[in-house]
Design a protein around this motif. Sequence first.
Motif, mmCIF file in Angstrom:
data_model
loop_
_atom_site.group_PDB
_atom_site.id
_atom_site.type_symbol
_atom_site.label_atom_id
_atom_site.label_comp_id
_atom_site.label_asym_id
_atom_site.label_seq_id
_atom_site.Cartn_x
_atom_site.Cartn_y
_atom_site.Cartn_z
ATOM 1 N N ARG A 3 -0.146 3.458 -2.375
ATOM 2 C CA ARG A 3 -0.649 5.374 -2.045
ATOM 3 C C ARG A 3 -0.204 6.002 -3.158
ATOM 4 N NH1 ARG A 3 -3.148 5.538 1.863
ATOM 5 N NH2 ARG A 3 -2.275 4.300 3.387
ATOM 6 N N THR A 48 0.638 -1.692 -0.269
ATOM 7 C CA THR A 48 0.075 -0.018 -0.277
ATOM 8 C C THR A 48 0.594 1.095 -0.074
ATOM 9 O OG1 THR A 48 -1.878 -0.732 1.698
ATOM 10 C CG2 THR A 48 -1.806 1.235 1.225
ATOM 11 N N GLU A 49 1.764 1.395 0.688
ATOM 12 C CA GLU A 49 2.571 3.032 0.933
ATOM 13 C C GLU A 49 3.617 3.247 0.536
ATOM 14 O OE1 GLU A 49 1.616 4.824 3.157
ATOM 15 O OE2 GLU A 49 0.454 3.076 4.177
ATOM 16 N N VAL A 64 -7.278 5.429 3.893
ATOM 17 C CA VAL A 64 -6.102 5.401 4.551
ATOM 18 C C VAL A 64 -5.753 3.432 3.604
ATOM 19 C CG1 VAL A 64 -6.130 4.325 7.208
ATOM 20 C CG2 VAL A 64 -7.564 6.525 6.609
ATOM 21 N N GLN A 65 -7.004 2.740 3.807
ATOM 22 C CA GLN A 65 -6.472 1.237 3.380
ATOM 23 C C GLN A 65 -6.894 0.917 1.568
ATOM 24 O OE1 GLN A 65 -4.453 -0.728 4.691
ATOM 25 N NE2 GLN A 65 -4.003 0.740 6.809
ATOM 26 N N PRO A 66 -6.574 1.529 1.120
ATOM 27 C CA PRO A 66 -7.408 1.264 -0.569
ATOM 28 C C PRO A 66 -6.715 -0.053 -1.084
ATOM 29 C CG PRO A 66 -4.933 2.152 -0.502
ATOM 30 C CD PRO A 66 -5.559 2.744 0.804
ATOM 31 N N ALA A 121 -7.510 10.075 -2.684
ATOM 32 C CA ALA A 121 -5.977 9.742 -1.545
ATOM 33 C C ALA A 121 -6.200 10.241 -0.351
ATOM 34 C CB ALA A 121 -5.480 11.141 -1.587
ATOM 35 N N LEU A 132 -1.913 6.306 -6.665
ATOM 36 C CA LEU A 132 -3.435 7.620 -6.567
ATOM 37 C C LEU A 132 -3.298 8.288 -6.257
ATOM 38 C CD1 LEU A 132 -5.354 4.736 -4.143
ATOM 39 C CD2 LEU A 132 -5.542 4.933 -6.684
ATOM 40 N N ASN A 133 -2.363 8.769 -5.476
ATOM 41 C CA ASN A 133 -1.801 9.950 -5.153
ATOM 42 C C ASN A 133 -1.342 10.913 -6.317
ATOM 43 O OD1 ASN A 133 -1.420 11.756 -2.769
ATOM 44 N ND2 ASN A 133 -1.583 8.816 -2.339
#
Length: 319
Positions: free
Chosen positions: A183, A178-179, A197-199, A194, A186-187
């Motif tokens: 993330r 995710t990180e 929290v937990q996509p 964005a 997506l950003n």
Amino acid sequence: MLEEVERWLAGRSWSAADRPLERLLEAKRQTGQTVSVVLPALDEEATVGAIVAAIRADLMTGEVPLVDELVVLDSGSTDRTAEVAAAAGARVVHRDSVLPRIPALPGKGEVLWRSLMVTGGDIVCFVDADLREFSAIFVSGIVGPLLTDPDVQFVKAMYDRPLETGQGPAPGQGGRVTELVARPLLNLHWPQLAGFVQPLGGEYAARRSLLERLPFPVGYGVELGLLVDALHTVGLDALAQVDVGVRKHRHQGGQALGRMAAAIYRTAQLRLARGHLIRPRLTQFDRGENGFVPRTTAVDTEERPPMAEIPEYAERRAA
């Protein structure tokens, strides 16, 4: 865009405690909506039984009959997953028995897609089968907004995700893919998302009327794909997230995470530029007797069409 995300966070991010079970049950009675819970499972005999038992005790057979249907979709387990799940009270369906006209492909997204064919709830809730210390709040929390707010179409769970280490849990260190992958993607490309929290979390619920219109990546990219496609189909204000506490589960090794990352990146790539893209492969390395040995695997890129386009599904729904 930052202001839009902040506005969304203020209006579409809740805690499970915001909707007590009594309120959810009353909303269910008033609206007549039905709820199906699906556990995709592959060799999860150690955990699937406790999850099934908790959902049945707290949300099916007790004083709060919030869930109408509980299905474990077995993705070809070689252990006692099916036996344990059935003994705990779930209806167990094997992946290969669903839509046999279409040969099954390996992958989590494949069984999630096929689950639409064997469930009937107006709201479909997905829960991973490897969770430990499971609480039924993972289900009630994310179906809550769908039962009480007709404008909400898709709800993701959010939670703390500690990474289990030899020295004990490391708070906030879980969700490495995710990180490092999801993330940033997506950003950079879908900044409206964005605020999630937990996509990539495996616990989410949606209206069947939405899910049946979405394509399903067959593998690890399914969570990112559904989230992005839901945004483009129903808009940001129809999406929400609910805090359900802490998620503990079995963590994967580095190479498995690499394959997951590649599939997620490919899912994003397909949505950014559908066209003439080569079939990607991922090379990883294992140490052998004479040094590092390359091992190359294909990155899963197949996607299933919206279930609404499948004739057997249309016939079943019409009946």
